[in-house]
Design a protein around this motif. Structure first.
Motif, PDB file in Angstrom:
ATOM      1  N   MET A  89      66.234  64.520  46.182  1.00 18.35           N
ATOM      2  CA  MET A  89      65.195  65.212  45.747  1.00 18.35           C
ATOM      3  C   MET A  89      63.979  65.037  46.665  1.00 18.35           C
ATOM      4  SD  MET A  89      62.536  64.579  42.313  1.00 18.35           S
ATOM      5  CE  MET A  89      63.880  64.484  41.276  1.00 18.35           C
ATOM      6  N   ASP A  90      63.684  66.020  47.503  1.00 12.99           N
ATOM      7  CA  ASP A  90      62.397  65.694  48.508  1.00 12.99           C
ATOM      8  C   ASP A  90      61.233  65.651  47.720  1.00 12.99           C
ATOM      9  OD1 ASP A  90      61.413  68.060  47.754  1.00 12.99           O
ATOM     10  OD2 ASP A  90      62.531  69.210  49.228  1.00 12.99           O
ATOM     11  N   THR A  91      60.193  65.147  48.727  1.00 13.12           N
ATOM     12  CA  THR A  91      58.734  64.746  48.066  1.00 13.12           C
ATOM     13  C   THR A  91      58.077  65.913  47.462  1.00 13.12           C
ATOM     14  OG1 THR A  91      58.690  63.095  49.806  1.00 13.12           O
ATOM     15  CG2 THR A  91      56.623  63.633  48.656  1.00 13.12           C
ATOM     16  N   GLN A  92      58.195  66.850  47.941  1.00 13.39           N
ATOM     17  CA  GLN A  92      57.499  68.260  47.422  1.00 13.39           C
ATOM     18  C   GLN A  92      57.829  68.610  46.094  1.00 13.39           C
ATOM     19  OE1 GLN A  92      55.215  69.592  49.142  1.00 13.39           O
ATOM     20  NE2 GLN A  92      54.454  70.967  47.690  1.00 13.39           N
ATOM     21  N   GLU A  93      59.153  68.538  45.878  1.00 10.40           N
ATOM     22  CA  GLU A  93      60.108  68.881  44.604  1.00 10.40           C
ATOM     23  C   GLU A  93      59.477  67.714  43.629  1.00 10.40           C
ATOM     24  OE1 GLU A  93      64.397  69.629  42.497  1.00 10.40           O
ATOM     25  OE2 GLU A  93      63.992  69.017  44.599  1.00 10.40           O
ATOM     26  N   PHE A  94      59.506  66.581  44.027  1.00 13.22           N
ATOM     27  CA  PHE A  94      59.058  65.307  43.055  1.00 13.22           C
ATOM     28  C   PHE A  94      57.637  65.609  42.825  1.00 13.22           C
ATOM     29  CE2 PHE A  94      56.520  61.587  42.926  1.00 13.22           C
ATOM     30  CZ  PHE A  94      57.346  60.910  41.523  1.00 13.22           C
ATOM     31  N   LEU A  95      56.719  66.240  43.490  1.00 12.78           N
ATOM     32  CA  LEU A  95      55.300  66.184  43.367  1.00 12.78           C
ATOM     33  C   LEU A  95      55.072  67.321  42.105  1.00 12.78           C
ATOM     34  CD1 LEU A  95      53.649  66.154  46.842  1.00 12.78           C
ATOM     35  CD2 LEU A  95      53.735  64.134  44.853  1.00 12.78           C
ATOM     36  N   LYS A  96      55.947  68.265  42.359  1.00 15.71           N
ATOM     37  CA  LYS A  96      55.947  69.414  41.330  1.00 15.71           C
ATOM     38  C   LYS A  96      56.185  69.080  39.969  1.00 15.71           C
ATOM     39  CE  LYS A  96      56.456  73.776  44.408  1.00 15.71           C
ATOM     40  NZ  LYS A  96      57.446  74.840  44.638  1.00 15.71           N
ATOM     41  N   LYS A  97      57.538  68.420  40.052  1.00 13.19           N
ATOM     42  CA  LYS A  97      57.948  67.833  38.600  1.00 13.19           C
ATOM     43  C   LYS A  97      56.995  66.795  38.024  1.00 13.19           C
ATOM     44  CE  LYS A  97      62.815  68.291  39.633  1.00 13.19           C
ATOM     45  NZ  LYS A  97      64.314  67.749  39.639  1.00 13.19           N
ATOM     46  N   ARG A  98      56.258  66.060  38.917  1.00 11.58           N
ATOM     47  CA  ARG A  98      55.456  65.127  38.494  1.00 11.58           C
ATOM     48  C   ARG A  98      54.130  65.771  37.724  1.00 11.58           C
ATOM     49  NH1 ARG A  98      51.921  61.963  43.083  1.00 11.58           N
ATOM     50  NH2 ARG A  98      51.009  63.998  42.601  1.00 11.58           N
ATOM     51  N   LYS A  99      53.714  66.703  38.497  1.00 12.48           N
ATOM     52  CA  LYS A  99      52.625  67.574  37.954  1.00 12.48           C
ATOM     53  C   LYS A  99      53.068  68.196  36.485  1.00 12.48           C
ATOM     54  CE  LYS A  99      49.443  71.550  38.929  1.00 12.48           C
ATOM     55  NZ  LYS A  99      49.187  72.556  39.957  1.00 12.48           N
ATOM     56  N   PHE A 100      54.117  68.745  36.606  1.00 12.43           N
ATOM     57  CA  PHE A 100      54.566  69.395  35.193  1.00 12.43           C
ATOM     58  C   PHE A 100      54.765  68.285  34.039  1.00 12.43           C
ATOM     59  CE2 PHE A 100      57.909  70.540  32.380  1.00 12.43           C
ATOM     60  CZ  PHE A 100      57.412  71.507  31.845  1.00 12.43           C
ATOM     61  N   ILE A 101      55.151  67.232  34.246  1.00 17.36           N
ATOM     62  CA  ILE A 101      55.356  66.193  33.431  1.00 17.36           C
ATOM     63  C   ILE A 101      53.890  65.606  33.032  1.00 17.36           C
ATOM     64  CG2 ILE A 101      56.335  63.797  32.914  1.00 17.36           C
ATOM     65  CD1 ILE A 101      58.498  64.349  34.693  1.00 17.36           C
ATOM     66  N   ILE A 102      52.960  65.439  33.530  1.00 14.77           N
ATOM     67  CA  ILE A 102      51.754  64.915  33.362  1.00 14.77           C
ATOM     68  C   ILE A 102      51.047  66.095  32.695  1.00 14.77           C
ATOM     69  CG2 ILE A 102      49.588  64.424  34.256  1.00 14.77           C
ATOM     70  CD1 ILE A 102      51.008  62.909  36.568  1.00 14.77           C
ATOM     71  N   GLN A 103      51.072  67.368  32.949  1.00 16.52           N
ATOM     72  CA  GLN A 103      50.512  68.539  32.300  1.00 16.52           C
ATOM     73  C   GLN A 103      50.920  68.595  31.032  1.00 16.52           C
ATOM     74  OE1 GLN A 103      50.331  72.048  34.419  1.00 16.52           O
ATOM     75  NE2 GLN A 103      48.668  71.282  35.768  1.00 16.52           N
ATOM     76  N   LEU A 104      52.414  68.415  30.754  1.00 14.85           N
ATOM     77  CA  LEU A 104      53.231  68.560  29.715  1.00 14.85           C
ATOM     78  C   LEU A 104      52.656  67.568  28.494  1.00 14.85           C
ATOM     79  CD1 LEU A 104      55.498  69.751  27.781  1.00 14.85           C
ATOM     80  CD2 LEU A 104      57.037  68.051  28.951  1.00 14.85           C
ATOM     81  N   GLY A 105      52.634  66.348  29.170  1.00  8.93           N
ATOM     82  CA  GLY A 105      52.202  65.180  27.980  1.00  8.93           C
ATOM     83  C   GLY A 105      50.802  65.367  27.750  1.00  8.93           C
ATOM     84  N   LYS A 106      49.924  65.705  28.443  1.00  7.47           N
ATOM     85  CA  LYS A 106      48.499  66.179  28.237  1.00  7.47           C
ATOM     86  C   LYS A 106      48.353  67.050  27.101  1.00  7.47           C
ATOM     87  CE  LYS A 106      46.219  63.804  32.152  1.00  7.47           C
ATOM     88  NZ  LYS A 106      45.340  64.311  33.334  1.00  7.47           N
ATOM     89  N   ALA A 107      49.185  68.044  27.504  1.00  8.87           N
ATOM     90  CA  ALA A 107      48.960  69.285  26.605  1.00  8.87           C
ATOM     91  C   ALA A 107      49.598  69.062  25.147  1.00  8.87           C
ATOM     92  CB  ALA A 107      49.819  70.376  26.997  1.00  8.87           C
ATOM     93  N   LEU A 108      50.747  68.231  24.972  1.00 10.34           N
ATOM     94  CA  LEU A 108      51.418  68.155  23.631  1.00 10.34           C
ATOM     95  C   LEU A 108      50.399  66.778  22.907  1.00 10.34           C
ATOM     96  CD1 LEU A 108      54.987  67.584  24.602  1.00 10.34           C
ATOM     97  CD2 LEU A 108      54.172  69.318  23.254  1.00 10.34           C
ATOM     98  N   HIS A 109      49.969  66.166  23.628  1.00  5.91           N
ATOM     99  CA  HIS A 109      48.974  65.187  23.164  1.00  5.91           C
ATOM    100  C   HIS A 109      47.904  65.994  22.448  1.00  5.91           C
ATOM    101  CE1 HIS A 109      45.577  62.225  22.977  1.00  5.91           C
ATOM    102  NE2 HIS A 109      46.543  61.340  22.746  1.00  5.91           N
ATOM    103  N   LYS A 110      47.151  66.845  23.232  1.00  5.19           N
ATOM    104  CA  LYS A 110      46.082  67.599  22.600  1.00  5.19           C
ATOM    105  C   LYS A 110      46.504  68.461  21.436  1.00  5.19           C
ATOM    106  CE  LYS A 110      43.405  71.765  24.198  1.00  5.19           C
ATOM    107  NZ  LYS A 110      43.297  72.768  25.263  1.00  5.19           N
ATOM    108  N   PHE A 111      47.814  68.857  21.444  1.00  2.00           N
ATOM    109  CA  PHE A 111      48.277  69.754  20.240  1.00  2.00           C
ATOM    110  C   PHE A 111      48.579  68.826  19.101  1.00  2.00           C
ATOM    111  CE2 PHE A 111      49.926  72.639  23.970  1.00  2.00           C
ATOM    112  CZ  PHE A 111      48.943  73.129  23.969  1.00  2.00           C
ATOM    113  N   GLY A 112      48.373  67.626  19.156  1.00  4.23           N
ATOM    114  CA  GLY A 112      48.590  66.652  17.983  1.00  4.23           C
ATOM    115  C   GLY A 112      49.932  65.997  17.804  1.00  4.23           C
ATOM    116  N   THR A 113      50.781  65.875  18.831  1.00  6.68           N
ATOM    117  CA  THR A 113      52.059  65.193  18.792  1.00  6.68           C
ATOM    118  C   THR A 113      51.851  63.588  18.438  1.00  6.68           C
ATOM    119  OG1 THR A 113      52.779  66.932  20.227  1.00  6.68           O
ATOM    120  CG2 THR A 113      54.352  64.962  19.950  1.00  6.68           C
TER     121      THR A 113
END
Length: 406
Positions: free
Chosen positions: A1-25
């Protein structure tokens, strides 16, 4: 996995966590879900979630580690957005969406407006107190006035959406106004059960579900989040109780004392009418999708029927264990059938069982010595009901394994 791909996956995971937290999980479900998603994306992740903080630790390789911490507000239940987010994650993991598409779609879900308009939401704020009053076994006039007082509560909620100051004092202010209103109404309807009407009018704020989720987090050994959620719920309960007592003092000072007359209670069969009404209002209040609405209403009915049957043979408190066990199994089966989060059905069923109102009544009995609706030994009942709820959910997950961590 190159650095650029890792950065995209990192961004998605962080956004996913914040979204699910916002939705009351709940924290224990959110942490498990993020670990599963990160592992599937080829990233080793560690997560620490509480109602007000989020910590992400993501490893690119053995030598590179990325830490992200965020201060967040406690989330509100949004079952529709939760279901859409779960679908999005499944599409990404199955290769139906690219990572860029998933990030863009996740933002669209987070920004999506409420699915139901002001009219339907306001109607739900009126019907839910009325349905709850029916479940409490009080009189028809208590049911009617509880529903009427639900309207000013909703107007305060609208005002709180536009004003931060209003949001900070929303719950106690709603209790104060409902108590004053109930004192005024008592001069028109002298047989009004004022404490029950006040409790019914503010039932949407009673944190029974939050207390149950907090205990479930403690049972899952998520001690920080569980303790924080329980303390937050107890503080909210105290604010509501103080507001109610202050409103009653002001109301009696303005309108004078009204002699208490025991009203004629509703017949027992009216509870069976109240449950589907209350479950239908929860669909709107929890912002569930219309296609998920029937499943949520059925969950409430199953929870109530199972608890009633269990109460006949095991007693009221232990009967709640049967109700939680039944709705837990139903939610897990629903998750398998519909390929959706079990929380969508589970939470709408559990709300019917949670003893939030009894916690309020117990607080009133502890402080004032007054017993509402002749419910003695309320403290022991509340404790047993909460333990029965948590045990029922644990046993149901053993009996039928949930499809996903949500």
């Amino acid at each position: 996995m190159d650095t650029q791909e890792f950065l995209k996956k990192r961004k998605f995971i962080i956004q996913l966590g914040k979204a699910l937290h916002k939705f009351g999980t709940p924290a224990y479900r959110l942490e498990a879900h993020l670990r599963r998603v990160a592992s599937t994306l080829g990233i080793e992740g560690y997560f620490l979630i509480t109602p007000t903080t989020m910590t992400f630790v993501l490893q690119h390789d053995a030598d590179q580690e990325y830490n992200h911490m965020a201060r967040v507000n406690p989330g509100d239940l949004d079952l529709g957005s939760l279901a859409r987010t779960d679908e999005l994650v499944n599409q990404l993991l199955e290769g139906e969406r690219t990572l860029d598409d998933a990030i863009e779609r996740l933002q669209e879900i987070a920004d999506k407006p409420a699915p139901y308009g002001r009219l339907m939401t306001g109607l739900s704020f009126m019907l839910s107190p009325a349905a709850f009053a029916m479940l409490m076994g009080t009189s028809w006039q208590d049911v009617f006035w509880s529903g009427i007082l639900g309207l000013p509560v909703y107007l305060l909620v609208i005002a709180a959406e536009k004003s931060r100051r209003m949001a900070e004092m929303l719950e106690p202010l709603a209790a104060i106004l409902c108590a004053i209103g109930a004192c005024a109404i008592a001069h028109i309807s002298p047989q009004l059960n004022i404490p029950v009407v006040v409790l019914s009018a503010i039932i949407i704020f009673i944190p029974g579900l939050a207390l149950t989720l907090g205990l479930a987090e403690l049972a899952a050994r998520d001690l920080m989040s569980g303790t924080a959620r329980i303390m937050d719920a107890m503080m909210l309960m105290c604010k509501l109780y103080f507001g109610g007592m202050l409103g009653l003092v002001i109301g009696h000072a303005i309108f004078g004392d009204v002699p208490q007359v025991i009203p004629v209670p509703l017949e027992r069969w009216h509870s069976w009418l109240a449950v589907p009404i209350l479950s239908a209002t929860l669909v709107i209040l929890f912002k569930a999708r219309s296609k998920d609405a029937p499943w949520g209403i059925i969950a409430g009915i199953i929870a109530f029927i199972a608890a009633q049957i269990g109460g006949i043979y095991l007693g009221e408190s232990m009967g709640i264990f049967v109700g939680a066990f039944a709705v837990g199994i139903y939610a897990n089966l629903y998750s398998r059938w519909q390929k959706a989060p079990a929380s969508i059905a589970l939470l709408q069923g559990i709300v019917i069982l949670v003893p939030g109102s009894k916690t309020y009544i117990g607080l009133n009995a502890l402080i004032s010595g007054e017993v509402m609706l002749n419910q003695a030994q309320i403290g022991a009942q509340v404790f047993l009901i909460f333990m029965s709820l948590v045990a029922g959910l644990i046993f149901s997950n053993v009996a039928v394994t949930p499809r996903s961590t949500l």
